[in-house]
Write an enzyme that holds these catalytic residues in place. Structure first.
Site, short mmCIF file in Angstrom:
data_model
loop_
_atom_site.label_atom_id
_atom_site.label_comp_id
_atom_site.label_asym_id
_atom_site.label_seq_id
_atom_site.Cartn_x
_atom_site.Cartn_y
_atom_site.Cartn_z
NE ARG A 116 37.11 30.26 51.76
CZ ARG A 116 37.89 30.21 50.70
NH1 ARG A 116 37.50 29.59 49.61
NH2 ARG A 116 39.08 30.77 50.72
CG ASN A 169 37.46 35.74 42.05
OD1 ASN A 169 37.22 36.74 42.73
ND2 ASN A 169 38.62 35.12 42.11
CE1 TYR A 170 36.20 31.45 46.69
CE2 TYR A 170 37.68 32.36 45.04
CZ TYR A 170 37.25 31.30 45.80
OH TYR A 170 37.86 30.08 45.68
CG ASP A 230 36.45 57.28 38.88
OD1 ASP A 230 36.98 56.22 39.26
OD2 ASP A 230 36.71 57.85 37.79
CB THR A 249 40.19 47.91 38.89
OG1 THR A 249 39.94 47.10 37.75
CG2 THR A 249 38.97 48.70 39.24
CD GLU A 265 42.41 40.78 49.89
OE1 GLU A 265 42.64 40.43 51.04
OE2 GLU A 265 41.40 40.41 49.27
CB CYS A 299 43.68 36.15 43.13
SG CYS A 299 43.37 35.71 44.83
N1 LIG Z 1 44.51 39.18 45.58
C1 LIG Z 1 43.31 38.74 45.86
O1 LIG Z 1 42.98 38.47 46.99
C2 LIG Z 1 42.31 38.54 44.77
C3 LIG Z 1 42.46 39.16 43.54
N2 LIG Z 1 41.51 38.98 42.55
C4 LIG Z 1 41.74 39.56 41.25
O2 LIG Z 1 40.54 40.14 40.75
C5 LIG Z 1 40.51 40.09 39.32
C6 LIG Z 1 39.18 39.54 38.84
O3 LIG Z 1 38.13 40.25 39.40
P1 LIG Z 1 37.28 41.34 38.56
O4 LIG Z 1 35.97 41.48 39.27
O5 LIG Z 1 37.30 41.00 37.12
O6 LIG Z 1 38.16 42.63 38.80
P2 LIG Z 1 37.82 44.17 38.42
O7 LIG Z 1 39.05 44.93 38.77
O8 LIG Z 1 37.29 44.27 37.07
O9 LIG Z 1 36.62 44.56 39.40
C7 LIG Z 1 36.74 44.45 40.79
C8 LIG Z 1 35.71 45.32 41.47
O10 LIG Z 1 36.00 46.70 41.21
C9 LIG Z 1 34.85 47.35 40.72
N3 LIG Z 1 35.27 48.47 39.91
C10 LIG Z 1 35.51 48.53 38.58
N4 LIG Z 1 35.90 49.77 38.23
C11 LIG Z 1 35.91 50.52 39.35
C12 LIG Z 1 36.21 51.87 39.63
N5 LIG Z 1 36.61 52.73 38.71
N6 LIG Z 1 36.10 52.29 40.90
C13 LIG Z 1 35.69 51.46 41.88
N7 LIG Z 1 35.38 50.16 41.67
C14 LIG Z 1 35.49 49.70 40.42
C15 LIG Z 1 34.10 46.26 39.98
O11 LIG Z 1 32.74 46.62 39.79
P3 LIG Z 1 31.97 46.23 38.42
O12 LIG Z 1 31.89 44.74 38.42
O13 LIG Z 1 30.66 46.90 38.57
O14 LIG Z 1 32.80 46.76 37.30
C16 LIG Z 1 34.28 45.11 40.95
O15 LIG Z 1 33.40 45.24 42.04
C17 LIG Z 1 41.67 39.19 38.94
O16 LIG Z 1 42.73 39.99 38.49
C18 LIG Z 1 42.03 38.50 40.25
O17 LIG Z 1 43.35 38.06 40.31
C19 LIG Z 1 40.40 38.23 42.78
C20 LIG Z 1 40.21 37.61 43.98
C21 LIG Z 1 41.18 37.67 45.05
O1 LIG Z 2 40.13 35.01 44.34
C1 LIG Z 2 40.75 34.18 44.92
O2 LIG Z 2 41.52 33.46 44.33
C2 LIG Z 2 40.46 33.90 46.36
O3 LIG Z 2 40.59 34.99 47.15
C3 LIG Z 2 41.30 32.77 46.80
O4 LIG Z 2 40.56 31.86 47.49
P1 LIG Z 2 40.90 30.31 47.36
O5 LIG Z 2 42.37 30.18 47.25
O6 LIG Z 2 40.37 29.73 48.63
O7 LIG Z 2 40.20 29.82 46.16
#
Ligand SMILES: NC(=O)C1=CN([C@@H]2O[C@H](COP(=O)(O)OP(=O)(O)OC[C@H]3O[C@@H](n4cnc5c(N)ncnc54)[C@H](OP(=O)(O)O)[C@@H]3O)[C@@H](O)[C@H]2O)C=CC1
Ligand SMILES: O=C(O)[C@H](O)COP(=O)(O)O
Length: 479
Positions: A116, A169-170, A230, A249, A265, A299
């Site tokens: 994809r 997650n992606y 940061d 974050t 996002e 998400c």
């Molecule tokens: N709206 C959308 O399109 C989507 C939203 N999400 C949301 O993402 C979340 C899950 O993802 P998750 O990875 O756990 O999210 P996080 O917010 O924990 O991390 C996201 C990214 O930010 C980085 N990060 C963490 N701290 C900092 C900082 N201080 N400065 C810059 N970058 C930083 C992380 O790196 P590291 O891993 O090294 O900490 C990672 O690459 C859920 O809430 C989900 O809903 C997910 C997919 C799609």
């Molecule tokens: O993190 C997520 O949920 C994705 O950005 C959404 O993709 P999907 O709806 O195709 O799973």
């Protein structure tokens, strides 16, 4: 398969290198970060803990490369993206293998993620050719007080260096969905991969390397967000941040970043409203798909079901029957429910379940957890005083709130801190339109589970992705 074949050069011993100046390098820090396998809870891979000097180097190279890239003809930029898309798809097996091992995504879904992403790159190249080749021509006299004596030509120009931060997650797809639009629009990209997902990201970046993108234009710096985050987001050399991840974050980054465009996002608490006239079989199928795909770690996952009281029992019965058929186990075996990303996440999910049970919710399945593997649960009779009514679990647990009126459902959906998507099940088109209009969410699906794709559909409330990576330049004002 990780670090083998065409990916050999990204590995040094047992540590994956970072990417700068068109080369794979070892960090001078001499420090590494472990990437855990969520299924075994043991370290799976190691990546470099990059230093601030190395971040500076990435940004400096990006700045220099971007100037030349912005002048590279659009058709050549598109051609490079098409090349990369083909390589990425050719290499889907090793990249998907990394996804299985570091984010516990079921193998078939991991392959879909890579394919994809390749398709999205090709689409972006095509779309970019069209969008970026257009400009505007204005004349002065429509505006009061002006004669027809001025002409204006405006066109889109790149922003400069884009910092791309995808979530776990992606890690491939949400990195590519930032990189593709940024690159076609003439920008450079500095990618900060999520720690869980870093190795998949590095493999994906190597497909850009193999496609022959100019040195310095793309770099990938690994390191914990908490350590180098940061420094990256507050760096004066960054011209735009495209972030996907958790709300906390994202909000923290927004507060710290300078006067630059931000694309955020963030999390979701996607509501699923089921009316009394809904096709309950269809609704149940979509609740399962929407709520439990990738163990709820999307998400766009259905995160709360708001069912009209008169059909709630019937609906719950159908959902339970389907839920019982889900396979639970390891991503290598293509199970429907696989271990969640970390122990912290599993503990958080467990906390939400205990809170709901303690406050009187009914769990239709027994709570069961082995390590990070959590058996799916439908939590019924949830009330607003329970945490699960509002918080994003990012796991295979789904609350059902029984509602007496549609207004009650809409109110719950809108009272939410982060409604990203939502869905409605009804046979009445008029009601569906009226309710979707009242729901304050970015996208509403009618009689279908929330979902981002197809990936060319808009996924934001107002912005189309290209616009964020360009600004309008008034090229000429002629007299
Ligand atoms: N709206 C959308 O399109 C989507 C939203 N999400 C949301 O993402 C979340 C899950 O993802 P998750 O990875 O756990 O999210 P996080 O917010 O924990 O991390 C996201 C990214 O930010 C980085 N990060 C963490 N701290 C900092 C900082 N201080 N400065 C810059 N970058 C930083 C992380 O790196 P590291 O891993 O090294 O900490 C990672 O690459 C859920 O809430 C989900 O809903 C997910 C997919 C799609
Ligand atoms: O993190 C997520 O949920 C994705 O950005 C959404 O993709 P999907 O709806 O195709 O799973």
């Amino acid at each position: 398969m990780a670090g083998k074949g065409v990916f050999k050069e990204i590995l040094d011993g047992d540590v994956f290198k970072y990417y700068v100046d068109g080369e794979w390098r070892r960090s001078c820090s001499g420090q590494f970060i472990n990437v855990q396998n969520p299924s075994t809870r043991k370290p799976m891979f190691r990546v470099q803990a990059c230093t601030q000097d190395e971040v500076n180097r990435c940004i400096d190279s990006a700045k220099a490369a971007q100037k030349i890239w912005a002048r590279t003809p659009l058709w050549k930029r598109a051609e490079a993206l098409h090349r990369c898309a083909a390589i990425m798809k050719e290499q889907k097996a090793p990249i998907a293998d990394c996804l299985v091992k570091e984010v516990a995504k079921a193998l078939k879904d991991a392959v879909v993620e890579v394919v994809r992403s390749g398709d999205l790159l090709s689409y972006t190249a095509e779309e970019g050719i069209r969008i970026l080749s257009e400009g505007k021509f204005l004349v002065s006299d429509p505006f009061p007080g002006n004669e027809r004596n001025k002409y204006c030509l405006s066109s889109k120009i790149p922003l400069g260096v884009i910092l791309a931060i995808p979530p776990f997650n992606y890690p491939v797809n949400l990195a590519v969905s930032k990189m593709g639009p940024a690159l076609i629009a003439g920008n450079a990209v500095v990618l900060k991969p999520p720690t869980q997902g870093a190795v998949s990201c590095l493999h994906m970046v190597h497909t850009f390397h193999l496609a022959g993108f100019p040195k310095g234009l793309i770099s990938a710096v690994t390191g914990k967000g908490a350590d180098i985050g940061d420094f990256l987001t507050m760096h004066p050399g960054i011209n735009c941040i495209s972030f996907t991840g958790g709300c906390e974050t994202g909000i923290a980054i927004s507060k710290k970043a300078g006067m630059i465009p931000l694309q955020m996002e963030l999390g979701g608490k996607d509501s699923c409203i089921i009316l009394e006239d809904a096709d309950l079989e269809l609704a149940a199928t979509n609740i399962i798909k929407g709520g439990f795909s990738y163990s709820g770690q999307r998400c766009t996952a259905v995160k709360v079901v708001l069912a009209m009281e008169c059909i709630a029992d019937q609906l719950v019965c159908k959902v339970n029957a389907k839920l019982a058929k889900l396979t639970i186990g390891m991503p290598e075996d293509d199970c429907d429910i696989t271990p969640v990303i970390s122990e912290t996440s599993a503990n958080f999910i467990e906390g939400l379940v205990h809170d709901a049970r303690h406050k009187g919710a009914r769990l239709h399945q027994e709570w069961r957890r082995e390590g990070n593997l959590i058996w799916p649960i439908l939590i019924d009779h949830v009330r607003p005083d329970m945490r699960i009514a509002w918080e994003e679990p990012f796991g295979p647990i789904l609350p059902v709130i029984r509602i007496k009126t549609v207004e009650e459902g809409i109110h719950h959906c809108n009272a939410n801190n982060f409604a990203l998507q939502g869905c409605i099940f009804t046979r009445s088109f008029d009601k569906a339109i009226m309710i979707s209009d009242a729901m304050e969410s970015g996208t509403i699906q009618i009689n279908s589970a929330p979902g981002r794709g197809p990936d060319h559909f808009p996924f934001q409330v107002k912005n189309f992705q290209f616009t964020i990576f360009t600004s309008n330049k008034v090229s000429k004002s002629l007299r």
